[in-house]
Design an enzyme around this catalytic site. Structure first.
Site, mmCIF file in Angstrom:
data_model
loop_
_atom_site.group_PDB
_atom_site.id
_atom_site.type_symbol
_atom_site.label_atom_id
_atom_site.label_comp_id
_atom_site.label_asym_id
_atom_site.label_seq_id
_atom_site.Cartn_x
_atom_site.Cartn_y
_atom_site.Cartn_z
ATOM 1 N N MET A 171 -9.001 7.944 0.043
ATOM 2 C CA MET A 171 -9.804 8.307 1.229
ATOM 3 C C MET A 171 -10.377 9.707 1.061
ATOM 4 O O MET A 171 -9.719 10.589 0.508
ATOM 5 C CB MET A 171 -8.922 8.277 2.474
ATOM 6 C CG MET A 171 -8.221 6.947 2.682
ATOM 7 S SD MET A 171 -7.354 6.912 4.239
ATOM 8 C CE MET A 171 -6.535 5.313 4.111
ATOM 9 N N HIS A 213 -1.177 -1.252 -4.383
ATOM 10 C CA HIS A 213 -2.457 -0.934 -3.735
ATOM 11 C C HIS A 213 -2.513 0.561 -3.419
ATOM 12 O O HIS A 213 -1.628 1.110 -2.768
ATOM 13 C CB HIS A 213 -2.560 -1.759 -2.447
ATOM 14 C CG HIS A 213 -3.862 -1.654 -1.736
ATOM 15 N ND1 HIS A 213 -4.972 -2.401 -2.078
ATOM 16 C CD2 HIS A 213 -4.242 -0.905 -0.683
ATOM 17 C CE1 HIS A 213 -5.973 -2.113 -1.264
ATOM 18 N NE2 HIS A 213 -5.569 -1.195 -0.403
ATOM 19 N N SER A 226 0.852 -1.195 0.000
ATOM 20 C CA SER A 226 0.000 0.000 0.000
ATOM 21 C C SER A 226 0.881 1.235 0.000
ATOM 22 O O SER A 226 1.665 1.455 0.941
ATOM 23 C CB SER A 226 -0.889 0.017 1.239
ATOM 24 O OG SER A 226 -1.391 1.331 1.413
ATOM 25 N N HIS A 267 -8.362 1.120 -4.051
ATOM 26 C CA HIS A 267 -9.306 0.853 -2.952
ATOM 27 C C HIS A 267 -9.990 2.167 -2.593
ATOM 28 O O HIS A 267 -9.368 3.050 -2.002
ATOM 29 C CB HIS A 267 -8.500 0.283 -1.770
ATOM 30 C CG HIS A 267 -9.291 0.052 -0.524
ATOM 31 N ND1 HIS A 267 -8.684 -0.145 0.699
ATOM 32 C CD2 HIS A 267 -10.629 -0.019 -0.305
ATOM 33 C CE1 HIS A 267 -9.612 -0.319 1.621
ATOM 34 N NE2 HIS A 267 -10.806 -0.250 1.044
ATOM 35 N N MET A 297 -11.410 -6.069 5.157
ATOM 36 C CA MET A 297 -10.698 -5.086 5.982
ATOM 37 C C MET A 297 -10.431 -5.723 7.348
ATOM 38 O O MET A 297 -11.353 -6.156 8.038
ATOM 39 C CB MET A 297 -11.537 -3.823 6.181
ATOM 40 C CG MET A 297 -11.747 -2.995 4.926
ATOM 41 S SD MET A 297 -10.246 -2.590 4.019
ATOM 42 C CE MET A 297 -9.305 -1.722 5.266
ATOM 43 N N ASP A 331 -6.650 -6.596 3.998
ATOM 44 C CA ASP A 331 -6.146 -5.221 4.047
ATOM 45 C C ASP A 331 -6.145 -4.698 5.478
ATOM 46 O O ASP A 331 -7.196 -4.429 6.060
ATOM 47 C CB ASP A 331 -7.014 -4.334 3.152
ATOM 48 C CG ASP A 331 -6.405 -2.954 2.932
ATOM 49 O OD1 ASP A 331 -5.325 -2.689 3.489
ATOM 50 O OD2 ASP A 331 -7.020 -2.154 2.214
ATOM 51 N N ASP A 375 -4.725 3.539 -1.768
ATOM 52 C CA ASP A 375 -5.797 3.782 -0.794
ATOM 53 C C ASP A 375 -6.370 5.187 -0.965
ATOM 54 O O ASP A 375 -5.750 6.182 -0.590
ATOM 55 C CB ASP A 375 -5.244 3.620 0.628
ATOM 56 C CG ASP A 375 -5.084 2.159 0.984
ATOM 57 O OD1 ASP A 375 -6.041 1.394 0.797
ATOM 58 O OD2 ASP A 375 -3.988 1.784 1.464
ATOM 59 N N MET A 381 -12.160 4.283 -0.485
ATOM 60 C CA MET A 381 -12.817 4.455 0.823
ATOM 61 C C MET A 381 -13.528 5.799 0.774
ATOM 62 O O MET A 381 -13.133 6.769 1.435
ATOM 63 C CB MET A 381 -11.753 4.408 1.934
ATOM 64 C CG MET A 381 -11.240 2.994 2.178
ATOM 65 S SD MET A 381 -9.676 2.955 3.070
ATOM 66 C CE MET A 381 -8.558 3.125 1.700
HETATM 67 C C1 DX5 Z 1 -6.291 1.239 5.668
HETATM 68 C C2 DX5 Z 1 -5.783 0.952 4.274
HETATM 69 C C3 DX5 Z 1 -4.693 -0.057 4.219
HETATM 70 C C4 DX5 Z 1 -3.447 0.337 4.948
HETATM 71 C C5 DX5 Z 1 -2.636 -0.878 5.240
HETATM 72 O O1 DX5 Z 1 -7.338 2.110 5.586
HETATM 73 O O2 DX5 Z 1 -6.845 0.490 3.456
HETATM 74 O O3 DX5 Z 1 -4.374 -0.408 2.879
HETATM 75 O O4 DX5 Z 1 -2.686 1.258 4.283
HETATM 76 O O5 DX5 Z 1 -1.541 -0.486 5.989
HETATM 77 P P1 DX5 Z 1 -0.824 -1.447 7.035
HETATM 78 O O6 DX5 Z 1 -0.333 -2.617 6.258
HETATM 79 O O7 DX5 Z 1 0.263 -0.591 7.591
HETATM 80 O O8 DX5 Z 1 -1.865 -1.848 8.049
HETATM 81 ZN ZN ZN Z 2 -6.519 -0.439 1.316
#
Ligand code: DX5
Ligand code: ZN
Length: 227
Positions: A41, A37, A12, A70, A141, A177, A39, A72
């Site tokens: 947000m 990956h 990620s 991903h 998750m 994840d 993320d 969110m």
């Molecule tokens: C959380 C993200 C994850 C996160 C994982 O909201 O969707 O992808 O970055 O990070 P680690 O591996 O550090 O938990």
């Molecule tokens: Zn993620």
């Protein structure tokens, strides 16, 4: 994207150097990452803000393999096309992002992308059988989304086992994840996972100047996952 249940490591970039995403993506792929990956947000669905479609489009030329986006964000439907145009291979939306997740998954498939269904730790999986025909990836998750570096929530193992049984022979990936480490990767794969997202575990101690650390972290995680 050929389907295989072989373990895939998906770093990620939430844990990468935010001033250097292009080089970070190249470094992790050169060092053995299978998927990248991303993320996304929105500061509303989750309490943090990250990447828009322009950022995804900017890093796309630096990723040779699979760009796994991903989302969110809520609402999500009106942004799907922008992330598809930005070059995502997999677009995951949350089961909790709105009342019409079936329509969201149809829209992702309609854009010609692999569709991911992300499920928060506190959400059950009763709806999944009704969505399986539209799903290429179930993203479980294992932390509450929003931040990297959290601890995996143990109740996820039962959920992964139940999903694995539900999926049967269908070509659907189970992605984990949040909080993936060398200590839990083996058990997650045994439970049925085949894609492991990892932020802190892959990026810790490394940088684009020390990419071999990423390589060692990815190799150690893969070895732990494959048991
Ligand atoms: C959380 C993200 C994850 C996160 C994982 O909201 O969707 O992808 O970055 O990070 P680690 O591996 O550090 O938990
Ligand atoms: Zn993620």
């Amino acid at each position: 994207m050929e389907f295989s249940r072989k373990v895939k490591i998906a770093p990620s970039i939430l844990s990468a150097d935010f001033a250097n995403f292009g080089a970070e993506c190249r470094a992790i792929e050169d060092q053995g990452a299978d998927w990248v990956h991303v993320d996304v947000m929105d500061g509303h669905f989750v309490p943090n803000l990250t990447f828009g479609p322009a950022m995804c489009a900017a890093i796309r030329p630096h990723i040779r393999g699979v760009m796994d986006v991903h989302l969110m964000i809520s609402p999500v439907d009106q942004y799907l096309e922008a992330y598809a145009k930005a070059g995502a291979d997999v677009i995951s939306a949350h089961l909790e992002a709105g009342p019409h997740v079936h329509r969201t998954l149809q829209a992702i498939k309609g854009l010609g992308k692999k569709a991911g269904l992300a499920i928060n730790p506190g959400t059950g999986i009763e709806a999944v059988p009704y969505l399986l025909d539209l799903v290429d990836v179930v993203c479980v998750m294992t932390v509450n989304p929003g931040f990297g570096g959290q601890k995996l929530i143990e109740s996820a193992y039962d959920k992964v086992r139940a999903l694995r049984a539900m999926i049967g022979d269908r070509p659907i990936h189970i992605e984990i994840d949040g909080g993936v480490t060398n200590d839990n990767a083996g058990a997650l794969v045994k439970a049925g996972a085949d894609v492991l997202v990892a932020g802190s575990t892959v990026f810790k101690g490394g940088s684009v100047m020390k990419p071999e650390v990423y390589g060692a972290n990815i190799a150690a995680l893969r070895a732990a996952a494959e048991g």
